[in-house]
Design a protein around this motif. Structure first.
Motif, PDB file in Angstrom:
ATOM      1  N   ASP A  35      -5.439   3.616  -5.428  1.00  0.00           N
ATOM      2  CA  ASP A  35      -5.883   3.501  -4.043  1.00  0.00           C
ATOM      3  C   ASP A  35      -7.381   3.727  -3.853  1.00  0.00           C
ATOM      4  O   ASP A  35      -8.031   3.009  -3.082  1.00  0.00           O
ATOM      5  CB  ASP A  35      -5.076   4.419  -3.120  1.00  0.00           C
ATOM      6  CG  ASP A  35      -5.001   5.866  -3.582  1.00  0.00           C
ATOM      7  OD1 ASP A  35      -5.728   6.252  -4.526  1.00  0.00           O
ATOM      8  OD2 ASP A  35      -4.207   6.621  -2.996  1.00  0.00           O
ATOM      9  N   GLN A  36      -7.952   4.690  -4.556  1.00  0.00           N
ATOM     10  CA  GLN A  36      -9.371   4.981  -4.315  1.00  0.00           C
ATOM     11  C   GLN A  36     -10.298   3.933  -4.922  1.00  0.00           C
ATOM     12  O   GLN A  36     -11.306   3.555  -4.330  1.00  0.00           O
ATOM     13  CB  GLN A  36      -9.714   6.384  -4.820  1.00  0.00           C
ATOM     14  CG  GLN A  36      -8.863   7.459  -4.184  1.00  0.00           C
ATOM     15  CD  GLN A  36      -8.747   7.293  -2.677  1.00  0.00           C
ATOM     16  OE1 GLN A  36      -9.723   6.981  -1.995  1.00  0.00           O
ATOM     17  NE2 GLN A  36      -7.555   7.499  -2.144  1.00  0.00           N
ATOM     18  N   GLN A  37      -9.953   3.448  -6.099  1.00  0.00           N
ATOM     19  CA  GLN A  37     -10.749   2.361  -6.682  1.00  0.00           C
ATOM     20  C   GLN A  37     -10.592   1.091  -5.842  1.00  0.00           C
ATOM     21  O   GLN A  37     -11.543   0.325  -5.669  1.00  0.00           O
ATOM     22  CB  GLN A  37     -10.321   2.098  -8.126  1.00  0.00           C
ATOM     23  CG  GLN A  37     -10.638   3.244  -9.072  1.00  0.00           C
ATOM     24  CD  GLN A  37      -9.454   4.153  -9.310  1.00  0.00           C
ATOM     25  OE1 GLN A  37      -8.686   4.454  -8.403  1.00  0.00           O
ATOM     26  NE2 GLN A  37      -9.298   4.611 -10.554  1.00  0.00           N
ATOM     27  N   THR A  44      -1.605  -1.442  -4.221  1.00  0.00           N
ATOM     28  CA  THR A  44      -2.437  -0.258  -4.357  1.00  0.00           C
ATOM     29  C   THR A  44      -1.562   0.953  -4.112  1.00  0.00           C
ATOM     30  O   THR A  44      -0.564   0.873  -3.406  1.00  0.00           O
ATOM     31  CB  THR A  44      -3.651  -0.298  -3.407  1.00  0.00           C
ATOM     32  OG1 THR A  44      -4.491   0.815  -3.685  1.00  0.00           O
ATOM     33  CG2 THR A  44      -3.232  -0.275  -1.955  1.00  0.00           C
ATOM     34  N   ASN A  45      -1.918   2.083  -4.703  1.00  0.00           N
ATOM     35  CA  ASN A  45      -0.943   3.169  -4.778  1.00  0.00           C
ATOM     36  C   ASN A  45      -1.589   4.539  -4.866  1.00  0.00           C
ATOM     37  O   ASN A  45      -2.720   4.687  -5.336  1.00  0.00           O
ATOM     38  CB  ASN A  45      -0.053   2.974  -6.012  1.00  0.00           C
ATOM     39  CG  ASN A  45      -0.858   2.867  -7.297  1.00  0.00           C
ATOM     40  OD1 ASN A  45      -1.505   1.851  -7.546  1.00  0.00           O
ATOM     41  ND2 ASN A  45      -0.850   3.915  -8.093  1.00  0.00           N
ATOM     42  N   GLN A  46      -0.808   5.537  -4.418  1.00  0.00           N
ATOM     43  CA  GLN A  46      -1.157   6.921  -4.719  1.00  0.00           C
ATOM     44  C   GLN A  46      -1.208   7.045  -6.239  1.00  0.00           C
ATOM     45  O   GLN A  46      -0.303   6.621  -6.948  1.00  0.00           O
ATOM     46  CB  GLN A  46      -0.123   7.871  -4.128  1.00  0.00           C
ATOM     47  CG  GLN A  46       1.325   7.552  -4.495  1.00  0.00           C
ATOM     48  CD  GLN A  46       2.282   8.696  -4.235  1.00  0.00           C
ATOM     49  OE1 GLN A  46       2.004   9.846  -4.575  1.00  0.00           O
ATOM     50  NE2 GLN A  46       3.418   8.390  -3.653  1.00  0.00           N
ATOM     51  N   SER A  95      -7.333   0.927 -13.873  1.00  0.00           N
ATOM     52  CA  SER A  95      -7.737   1.991 -12.956  1.00  0.00           C
ATOM     53  C   SER A  95      -6.692   3.096 -12.898  1.00  0.00           C
ATOM     54  O   SER A  95      -7.021   4.284 -12.902  1.00  0.00           O
ATOM     55  CB  SER A  95      -8.006   1.421 -11.556  1.00  0.00           C
ATOM     56  OG  SER A  95      -6.806   1.049 -10.908  1.00  0.00           O
ATOM     57  N   ASN A  96      -5.427   2.722 -12.841  1.00  0.00           N
ATOM     58  CA  ASN A  96      -4.363   3.728 -12.818  1.00  0.00           C
ATOM     59  C   ASN A  96      -4.182   4.399 -14.175  1.00  0.00           C
ATOM     60  O   ASN A  96      -3.946   5.606 -14.257  1.00  0.00           O
ATOM     61  CB  ASN A  96      -3.050   3.088 -12.363  1.00  0.00           C
ATOM     62  CG  ASN A  96      -2.939   2.995 -10.851  1.00  0.00           C
ATOM     63  OD1 ASN A  96      -2.800   3.997 -10.161  1.00  0.00           O
ATOM     64  ND2 ASN A  96      -3.002   1.779 -10.333  1.00  0.00           N
ATOM     65  N   ASP A 132       0.869  -1.179   0.000  1.00  0.00           N
ATOM     66  CA  ASP A 132       0.000   0.000   0.000  1.00  0.00           C
ATOM     67  C   ASP A 132       0.902   1.225   0.000  1.00  0.00           C
ATOM     68  O   ASP A 132       1.314   1.705   1.056  1.00  0.00           O
ATOM     69  CB  ASP A 132      -0.907  -0.045   1.230  1.00  0.00           C
ATOM     70  CG  ASP A 132      -1.896   1.120   1.282  1.00  0.00           C
ATOM     71  OD1 ASP A 132      -1.822   1.997   0.404  1.00  0.00           O
ATOM     72  OD2 ASP A 132      -2.725   1.149   2.202  1.00  0.00           O
ATOM     73  N   GLU A 133       1.196   1.726  -1.211  1.00  0.00           N
ATOM     74  CA  GLU A 133       2.146   2.827  -1.340  1.00  0.00           C
ATOM     75  C   GLU A 133       1.372   4.135  -1.396  1.00  0.00           C
ATOM     76  O   GLU A 133       0.818   4.498  -2.422  1.00  0.00           O
ATOM     77  CB  GLU A 133       3.008   2.626  -2.594  1.00  0.00           C
ATOM     78  CG  GLU A 133       4.326   3.370  -2.540  1.00  0.00           C
ATOM     79  CD  GLU A 133       4.138   4.865  -2.398  1.00  0.00           C
ATOM     80  OE1 GLU A 133       4.555   5.431  -1.358  1.00  0.00           O
ATOM     81  OE2 GLU A 133       3.570   5.471  -3.327  1.00  0.00           O
TER      82      GLU A 133
END
Length: 511
Positions: A243-245, A79-81, A183-184, A9-10
Motif C-alpha cells: 500500500d505505501q509503495q 494494493t494491500n496492508q 515491494s511486498n 485495496d485491502e
C-alpha cells in the motif's frame, strides 16, 4: 481492452474496491470494514477468509453500482496492508491460523534474541530492514512453531505463505498463481533486496522452508486471470504493490528525492531514492518501491504504527466522537491543545524509535482540559510523528551524501521542501495545517487522496497498455489544496520539545 481498471485495496481495517478511468477519476467505490481480533495485549489478527469474502464482495458491489461486467474491466490491480502474514493449505485453500497483522508485537522477544546474536547488520544489509516484529519473517516462524503440525506440513510442501496480495492473487486465480511482487517481498525480512531473491541464510536462521514462499515478480506485469466464475468471465490481474509503495506511485513520485506521506491506519513516509538502495543509519528502512519495465526502484521509508487508528480509538474505545470527520471542528474549536500531549504508542513505536515495548499515554492533563483538547492533541500527535520521520530522513541523506543538490552548494535534496499528502486522514484540514506548521514547509493535498489504490491501478494499466507511459499518468495528478506554514518558530520549538519529552516517558514501558 476494457474501459476501466479495477483495484482491490485491502487495508488493515477495511476492504475497498475503486474503479478508475484513464484520467484517474473514480468511477465507482465500495468499502466494508471487517473485524479486528485482539487475542492478547499487543497481538493483532485478522480472519484471512473474511478478508477474501469482504474484498470480493466490495468488488462485485462496485461493479454493480455502475452496471459493469467483466468485459468493461481492462485489468485488476491489487494494493494491500503489508507484512500481514497468511499461511494456508496448498490443497484446500484453508488458512491454518488467523492472519497475523503487521501491528502485532507477539514476536518482540524472539526479535530481541536475533539482535543479541549480532544479526542486526546482516539483516539490514540484505533486506534493508531492521529486526522488528513488524515484518513478516518472525510472524511466519511463530505460526510454524505454535500451530500444531504446521512445521511438519510445511516441510512436506503442504503449506503456502503469503502476504495479503499473494493470498488474494492465489484465491482470484483458483490456486493457479502463487506470486509476490518485489515491494511486498521486501517487507518480509526474508528477501534480499540486492539479488531480488529469497535469502537462503536468513531462511535458515528463521527455520522457514523455502518451498512455502511465493515467486517474487515485478509490480507491473500480467500475473494471470481471475477464474471465470468470480465475475462471469476472466479479468487480467496485472499489478500488485504494497500500500505505501503504491501510494508513492499514485502520487507520481517517479523522480529521486520526491516523497509522500500517507495518513492511514498508520502513517508512512516514503521517498524515491532511485535504482540504488541507500541504507539508513537513523531508524528508517530501505525498501523496494516497485519493479517496472525491467528495473527496480528503491525508497527510504519511515513507518508510524498508529495514525488514523488513534482517531478510531477515540471513536470506538473512548466514545467521545461518533465519526472521524467530527475531529476537525473539535480541534479548531479550541485555540491550542490545553497543555495535552498524546503519544499513541498503542502497539509500540515504529520509526525512528523501533520500541515494541512503548505504550500510549496522555500527558499534561489539568482540570481545564476537555474532550476538544484531547481530540486536538491526538491529531497533533500524528503530525509530530511524521516530523520525527522527516528529521531522520534528512539526516540519512546528509550522512550518505545521497541526492546532492545540483547547485553544488553542499545542500541536499530532502525531497521534503514540499510534502505530498494522501490517505483518509489527510482530508482533515486541521491536521494538514498543523503538519505544515510543525514542518515549516508546504503540504500538498491532491485532488484524489486515494492514491494508494490509484497507484495499483496505474501499475496494472501500464502492464496491459491501458496507459502508455509515466508521462500519461503524471498529467492526471492535480493539487486540490496547498497548506502553507503559519506558526512562528518559537511556538513550534516549544511544542516539539514537549512532544519529545512525552515520547521519552513512554519508552520501554511494557518490557
Amino acid at each position: 481492452m476494457g474501459k476501466y481498471v479495477l483495484t482491490l485495496d485491502e487495508g488493515t481495517t477495511s476492504a475497498r474496491t475503486i474503479i478508475y478511468d484513464k484520467k484517474g477519476n473514480m468511477i465507482s467505490v465500495a468499502q466494508k470494514e471487517f473485524p479486528q481480533i485482539f487475542p492478547r495485549e499487543g497481538w493483532v489478527e485478522h480472519d484471512a477468509m473474511e478478508i477474501w469474502s469482504t474484498q470480493i464482495g466490495v468488488a462485485h458491489e462496485a461493479m454493480l453500482k455502475e452496471n459493469l461486467t467483466f468485459e468493461d474491466i481492462d485489468s485488476i490491480g491489487i494494493t494491500n496492508q503489508r507484512e500481514t502474514t497468511v499461511v494456508w493449505d496448498r490443497n484446500t485453500g484453508e488458512p491454518v491460523y488467523n492472519a497475523i497483522v503487521w501491528q502485532c508485537r507477539r514476536t518482540a522477544e524472539y526479535c530481541d534474541t536475533l539482535k543479541e546474536q549480532g544479526l542486526t547488520e546482516k539483516i539490514r544489509e540484505k533486506t534493508g530492514l531492521l529486526i522488528d516484529p513488524y515484518f513478516s519473517g518472525t510472524k511466519l516462524r511463530w505460526i510454524l512453531e505454535n500451530v500444531p503440525g504446521a512445521r511438519e506440513r510445511a516441510d512436506k510442501g503442504e503449506l503456502l505463505f503469503g502476504t495479503i496480495e499473494t493470498w488474494l492473487i492465489w484465491k482470484l486465480t483458483g490456486g493457479k498463481v502463487h506470486v509476490t511482487d518485489y515491494s511486498n517481498a521486501s517487507r518480509t525480512m526474508m528477501f534480499n533486496i540486492n539479488t531480488l531473491q529469497w535469502d537462503d541464510e536468513i531462511l535458515e536462521i528463521l527455520d522457514v522452508p523455502k518451498c512455502m514462499l511465493p515467486k517474487p515478480v515485478p509490480s507491473s506485469m500480467i500475473y494471470g486471470e481471475t477464474i471465470p466464475t468470480l465475475f462471469g468471465g476472466p479479468i487480467r490481474i496485472a499489478g500488485a504493490c504494497g500500500d505505501q509503495q503504491s501510494a508513492l506511485f499514485g502520487q507520481t513520485c517517479f523522480k529521486e528525492g520526491e516523497a509522500k506521506n500517507t495518513y492511514g491506519t498508520g502513517a508512512f513516509l516514503l521517498m524515491n531514492i532511485g535504482e540504488k538502495p541507500v541504507l539508513s543509519k537513523n531508524g528508517l528502512v530501505t525498501t523496494i518501491a516497485w519493479g517496472l519495465d525491467g528495473k527496480v526502484y528503491y525508497a527510504l521509508e519511515g513507518s508510524v504504527f498508529v495514525c488514523g487508528a488513534a482517531v478510531q480509538w477515540l471513536r470506538d474505545e473512548v466514545g467521545i466522537i461518533d465519526a472521524s470527520p467530527e475531529t476537525e471542528a473539535m480541534a479548531f474549536s479550541v485555540p491550542d491543545n490545553g497543555g495535552l500531549y498524546v503519544v499513541p504508542a498503542y502497539t509500540g513505536l515504529g520509526a525512528p524509535y523501533w520500541d515494541p515495548y512503548a505504550r500510549g499515554a496522555i500527558f499534561g492533563i489539568t482540570r481545564g482540559a476537555n474532550k476538544n483538547h484531547l481530540v486536538r492533541a491526538t491529531l497533533e500527535s500524528l503530525a509530530y510523528q511524521v516530523r520525527d520521520l522527516i528529521i531522520a530522513m534528512n539526516q540519512d541523506l546528509m550522512e550518505t551524501g545521497a541526492h546532492m543538490d545540483e547547485t553544488g552548494d553542499g545542500s541536499y535534496i530532502a525531497g521534503l521542501s514540499v510534502l505530498k499528502a494522501d490517505g483518509g486522514a489527510c482530508a482533515n484540514n486541521f491536521l494538514m495545517q498543523f503538519q505544515a506548521d510543525v514542518l515549516d514547509c508546504p503540504v500538498l493535498r491532491p485532488s484524489c487522496i486515494e492514491t494508494t489504490s490509484l497507484g495499483a491501478a496505474y501499475l496494472a494499466g501500464l502492464a496491459t497498455g491501458y496507459w502508455n507511459s509515466l508521462d500519461d499518468i503524471s498529467e492526471n495528478w492535480q493539487v486540490e489544496r496547498k497548506f502553507l506554514p503559519e506558526m512562528d518558530g518559537e511556538t513550534r520549538d516549544k511544542l516539539v520539545r514537549n512532544w519529545e519529552k512525552a515520547v521519552s516517558r513512554v519508552r520501554d514501558w511494557a518490557r
